[in-house]
Design a protein around this motif. Structure first.
Motif, PDB file in Angstrom:
ATOM      1  N   VAL A  70     -12.254 -13.247  -1.725  1.00 17.31           N
ATOM      2  CA  VAL A  70     -12.712 -12.209  -2.660  1.00 17.31           C
ATOM      3  C   VAL A  70     -11.487 -11.720  -3.423  1.00 17.31           C
ATOM      4  O   VAL A  70     -10.428 -11.503  -2.831  1.00 17.31           O
ATOM      5  N   ASN A  71     -11.630 -11.594  -4.741  1.00 18.32           N
ATOM      6  CA  ASN A  71     -10.563 -11.007  -5.553  1.00 18.32           C
ATOM      7  C   ASN A  71     -10.867  -9.525  -5.731  1.00 18.32           C
ATOM      8  O   ASN A  71     -11.905  -9.160  -6.275  1.00 18.32           O
ATOM      9  N   VAL A  72      -9.962  -8.677  -5.247  1.00 18.95           N
ATOM     10  CA  VAL A  72     -10.141  -7.221  -5.341  1.00 18.95           C
ATOM     11  C   VAL A  72      -9.282  -6.702  -6.494  1.00 18.95           C
ATOM     12  O   VAL A  72      -8.069  -6.858  -6.486  1.00 18.95           O
ATOM     13  N   MET A  73      -9.957  -6.121  -7.485  1.00 15.88           N
ATOM     14  CA  MET A  73      -9.216  -5.554  -8.610  1.00 15.88           C
ATOM     15  C   MET A  73      -8.848  -4.123  -8.269  1.00 15.88           C
ATOM     16  O   MET A  73      -9.718  -3.265  -8.094  1.00 15.88           O
ATOM     17  N   LEU A  74      -7.544  -3.868  -8.157  1.00 17.26           N
ATOM     18  CA  LEU A  74      -7.080  -2.588  -7.613  1.00 17.26           C
ATOM     19  C   LEU A  74      -7.251  -1.415  -8.569  1.00 17.26           C
ATOM     20  O   LEU A  74      -7.239  -0.263  -8.142  1.00 17.26           O
ATOM     21  N   MET A  75      -7.428  -1.700  -9.867  1.00 18.76           N
ATOM     22  CA  MET A  75      -7.664  -0.619 -10.831  1.00 18.76           C
ATOM     23  C   MET A  75      -9.095  -0.078 -10.722  1.00 18.76           C
ATOM     24  O   MET A  75      -9.407   0.991 -11.217  1.00 18.76           O
ATOM     25  N   ALA A  87     -13.144  -6.408   4.778  1.00 19.64           N
ATOM     26  CA  ALA A  87     -12.716  -6.432   6.178  1.00 19.64           C
ATOM     27  C   ALA A  87     -13.925  -6.482   7.116  1.00 19.64           C
ATOM     28  O   ALA A  87     -13.962  -7.277   8.052  1.00 19.64           O
ATOM     29  N   GLU A  88     -14.933  -5.646   6.827  1.00 21.76           N
ATOM     30  CA  GLU A  88     -16.143  -5.600   7.676  1.00 21.76           C
ATOM     31  C   GLU A  88     -16.851  -6.945   7.720  1.00 21.76           C
ATOM     32  O   GLU A  88     -17.368  -7.352   8.755  1.00 21.76           O
ATOM     33  N   GLU A  89     -16.894  -7.623   6.578  1.00 25.87           N
ATOM     34  CA  GLU A  89     -17.637  -8.883   6.484  1.00 25.87           C
ATOM     35  C   GLU A  89     -16.839 -10.091   6.992  1.00 25.87           C
ATOM     36  O   GLU A  89     -17.350 -11.206   7.008  1.00 25.87           O
ATOM     37  N   GLY A  90     -15.582  -9.844   7.368  1.00 26.27           N
ATOM     38  CA  GLY A  90     -14.775 -10.922   7.925  1.00 26.27           C
ATOM     39  C   GLY A  90     -14.435 -12.031   6.936  1.00 26.27           C
ATOM     40  O   GLY A  90     -14.361 -13.206   7.304  1.00 26.27           O
ATOM     41  N   VAL A  91     -14.221 -11.647   5.680  1.00 28.36           N
ATOM     42  CA  VAL A  91     -13.810 -12.617   4.666  1.00 28.36           C
ATOM     43  C   VAL A  91     -12.431 -13.153   5.060  1.00 28.36           C
ATOM     44  O   VAL A  91     -11.595 -12.412   5.564  1.00 28.36           O
ATOM     45  N   LYS A  92     -12.203 -14.448   4.838  1.00 24.79           N
ATOM     46  CA  LYS A  92     -10.959 -15.079   5.297  1.00 24.79           C
ATOM     47  C   LYS A  92      -9.749 -14.788   4.402  1.00 24.79           C
ATOM     48  O   LYS A  92      -8.627 -14.701   4.865  1.00 24.79           O
ATOM     49  N   VAL A  93      -9.999 -14.688   3.079  1.00 18.46           N
ATOM     50  CA  VAL A  93      -8.888 -14.605   2.125  1.00 18.46           C
ATOM     51  C   VAL A  93      -9.162 -13.532   1.077  1.00 18.46           C
ATOM     52  O   VAL A  93     -10.291 -13.419   0.580  1.00 18.46           O
ATOM     53  N   VAL A  94      -8.135 -12.775   0.729  1.00 17.63           N
ATOM     54  CA  VAL A  94      -8.242 -11.815  -0.371  1.00 17.63           C
ATOM     55  C   VAL A  94      -7.137 -12.107  -1.382  1.00 17.63           C
ATOM     56  O   VAL A  94      -5.980 -12.280  -1.002  1.00 17.63           O
ATOM     57  N   THR A  95      -7.512 -12.175  -2.657  1.00 12.76           N
ATOM     58  CA  THR A  95      -6.497 -12.155  -3.711  1.00 12.76           C
ATOM     59  C   THR A  95      -6.645 -10.800  -4.404  1.00 12.76           C
ATOM     60  O   THR A  95      -7.721 -10.210  -4.369  1.00 12.76           O
ATOM     61  N   THR A  96      -5.561 -10.296  -4.973  1.00 13.05           N
ATOM     62  CA  THR A  96      -5.654  -8.984  -5.621  1.00 13.05           C
ATOM     63  C   THR A  96      -5.104  -9.068  -7.031  1.00 13.05           C
ATOM     64  O   THR A  96      -4.253  -9.911  -7.326  1.00 13.05           O
ATOM     65  N   GLY A  97      -5.598  -8.196  -7.885  1.00 16.49           N
ATOM     66  CA  GLY A  97      -5.117  -8.127  -9.257  1.00 16.49           C
ATOM     67  C   GLY A  97      -4.953  -6.694  -9.696  1.00 16.49           C
ATOM     68  O   GLY A  97      -5.507  -5.782  -9.075  1.00 16.49           O
ATOM     69  N   ALA A  98      -4.197  -6.491 -10.755  1.00 23.35           N
ATOM     70  CA  ALA A  98      -4.038  -5.179 -11.401  1.00 23.35           C
ATOM     71  C   ALA A  98      -3.578  -4.095 -10.434  1.00 23.35           C
ATOM     72  O   ALA A  98      -4.277  -3.122 -10.205  1.00 23.35           O
ATOM     73  N   GLY A  99      -2.402  -4.304  -9.839  1.00 24.93           N
ATOM     74  CA  GLY A  99      -1.846  -3.237  -9.004  1.00 24.93           C
ATOM     75  C   GLY A  99      -1.222  -3.727  -7.719  1.00 24.93           C
ATOM     76  O   GLY A  99      -1.094  -4.924  -7.488  1.00 24.93           O
ATOM     77  N   ASN A 100      -0.862  -2.768  -6.871  1.00 24.39           N
ATOM     78  CA  ASN A 100      -0.179  -3.045  -5.609  1.00 24.39           C
ATOM     79  C   ASN A 100      -1.125  -2.793  -4.424  1.00 24.39           C
ATOM     80  O   ASN A 100      -1.569  -1.672  -4.217  1.00 24.39           O
ATOM     81  N   ALA A 111      -7.790  -7.127  10.243  1.00 28.50           N
ATOM     82  CA  ALA A 111      -9.050  -7.893  10.195  1.00 28.50           C
ATOM     83  C   ALA A 111      -8.777  -9.405  10.156  1.00 28.50           C
ATOM     84  O   ALA A 111      -9.701 -10.205  10.050  1.00 28.50           O
ATOM     85  N   GLY A 112      -7.481  -9.770  10.228  1.00 23.83           N
ATOM     86  CA  GLY A 112      -7.137 -11.194  10.239  1.00 23.83           C
ATOM     87  C   GLY A 112      -7.293 -11.882   8.892  1.00 23.83           C
ATOM     88  O   GLY A 112      -7.484 -13.095   8.815  1.00 23.83           O
ATOM     89  N   ILE A 113      -7.202 -11.091   7.821  1.00 21.26           N
ATOM     90  CA  ILE A 113      -7.386 -11.650   6.472  1.00 21.26           C
ATOM     91  C   ILE A 113      -6.050 -12.153   5.916  1.00 21.26           C
ATOM     92  O   ILE A 113      -5.017 -11.512   6.084  1.00 21.26           O
ATOM     93  N   THR A 114      -6.088 -13.310   5.239  1.00 20.75           N
ATOM     94  CA  THR A 114      -4.929 -13.839   4.529  1.00 20.75           C
ATOM     95  C   THR A 114      -4.890 -13.178   3.153  1.00 20.75           C
ATOM     96  O   THR A 114      -5.877 -13.241   2.411  1.00 20.75           O
ATOM     97  N   VAL A 115      -3.766 -12.540   2.812  1.00 21.95           N
ATOM     98  CA  VAL A 115      -3.678 -11.789   1.552  1.00 21.95           C
ATOM     99  C   VAL A 115      -2.730 -12.489   0.575  1.00 21.95           C
ATOM    100  O   VAL A 115      -1.581 -12.778   0.905  1.00 21.95           O
ATOM    101  N   MET A 116      -3.256 -12.771  -0.625  1.00 21.69           N
ATOM    102  CA  MET A 116      -2.489 -13.471  -1.665  1.00 21.69           C
ATOM    103  C   MET A 116      -2.569 -12.708  -2.986  1.00 21.69           C
ATOM    104  O   MET A 116      -3.441 -12.966  -3.804  1.00 21.69           O
TER     105      MET A 116
END
Length: 309
Positions: A70-75, A87-100, A111-116
């Motif tokens: 899932v790509n989480v847009m931080l703005m 985290a609740e749904e146990g998604v394996k990977v998160v990518t993030t955009g627009a922020g820290n 939650a054992g998520i890989t963050v990119m």
């Protein structure tokens, strides 16, 4: 048949191909098709409410048992709720955009998520590594949508040299040649958005797909440089008006009025005149609609031949 790299090992995927988390475009049909074909499909949470994201995650799960992200847009004002749902749904990977994403790091790591995180500078890449990111996506200015200012060719090797975590190259990659080039620059995978817009499984309106397929090398334009939030799109009536207003020094509020809901218009309604046709400079290379599997297999075959693997 797979192509092993640090990223395929980290994510548990067959091929080092990641689909960009494009707002409105990257929903469960596309994400599940890319994952099922051996890449990493990504749901673009964009500004969707958390419960909509939860529903999208569950729909991908119905269609594939392979890893997806899932790509989480931080703005996004809903970012904290979306971060929790992931985290609740146990998604394996998160990518993030627009922020820290530092403030969500602990939640995701527990939650054992890989963050990119997606980054556009060496400083941001270093900051993300310090914050605990598992990898970074180095995105050049060639990409569609929100962009930084360095090119992929210059950004990727500098980020590779600056951090010890794996780097994914993004921006201006649309075929096996681009993937092979990314590896030569030190990347461990490639992220693609524009090519996947025209996937058979993509819900994007046929008018929009046709615009991407017919696009030439010079057909993309950047709006919003004056606002500090530059966005790359294919030129149309809306971009011409926007650039004229920018040149005239029109205020941010008026500019925002012009583009309100314009991406949804393009993706869902097929409004290619006033819609926001986000696409990268590589659109001129994208010439046909294919299934995600056909695309990925063609790209990997070409990359392997070039890399001599």
């Amino acid at each position: 048949m797979g192509l092993k790299t640090k990223i395929t090992e980290l994510l548990g995927i067959e091929y080092p191909i990641i689909q960009g988390g494009m707002a409105w475009v990257a929903e469960y049909h596309l994400a599940s098709a890319v994952s099922e074909a051996g890449g990493l499909g990504i749901i673009g949470a964009a500004s969707a409410p958390a419960e909509v994201v939860r529903e999208q995650i569950r729909k991908v799960r119905e269609r594939t048992d392979r890893p997806f992200g899932v790509n989480v847009m931080l703005m996004n004002p809903n970012a904290p709720e979306v971060a929790s749902v992931v985290a609740e749904e146990g998604v394996k990977v998160v990518t993030t955009g627009a922020g820290n994403p530092a403030k969500f790091m602990e939640l995701w790591k527990n939650a054992g998520i890989t963050v990119m995180p997606v980054v556009a500078s060496v400083a941001m890449a270093r900051m993300m590594e310090k914050a605990g990111a598992d990898a970074v996506v180095a995105e050049g200015t060639e990409s569609g949508g929100h962009i930084g200012s360095a090119t992929t060719m210059t950004l990727v090797p500098q980020i590779v040299d600056a951090v010890n975590i794996p780097v994914v190259a993004a921006g201006g990659i649309g075929d096996g040649r681009g993937v092979a080039a990314a590896f030569m620059l030190g990347a461990e995978a490639a992220q693609m958005g524009t090519r996947f817009i025209v996937a058979k499984e993509s819900i994007v309106h046929e008018n929009y797909k046709e615009k991407v397929i017919k696009a030439k090398d010079i057909d993309s334009e950047v709006t919003g440089r004056s606002t500090g939030h530059p966005i790359r799109v294919l030129r149309n009536k809306m971009t011409r008006e926007y650039l004229k207003m920018e040149a005239d020094g029109v205020g941010l509020d008026e500019l925002e009025q012009l583009t309100l809901g314009s991406l949804r218009k393009a993706v869902m309604d097929g409004d290619v005149v006033n819609g926001s046709l986000m696409a990268g400079q590589i659109a001129g290379l994208v010439g046909k609609e294919q299934t995600c599997r056909e695309m990925i297999e063609e790209i990997i075959k070409q990359a392997k031949e070039l890399l001599g693997r």
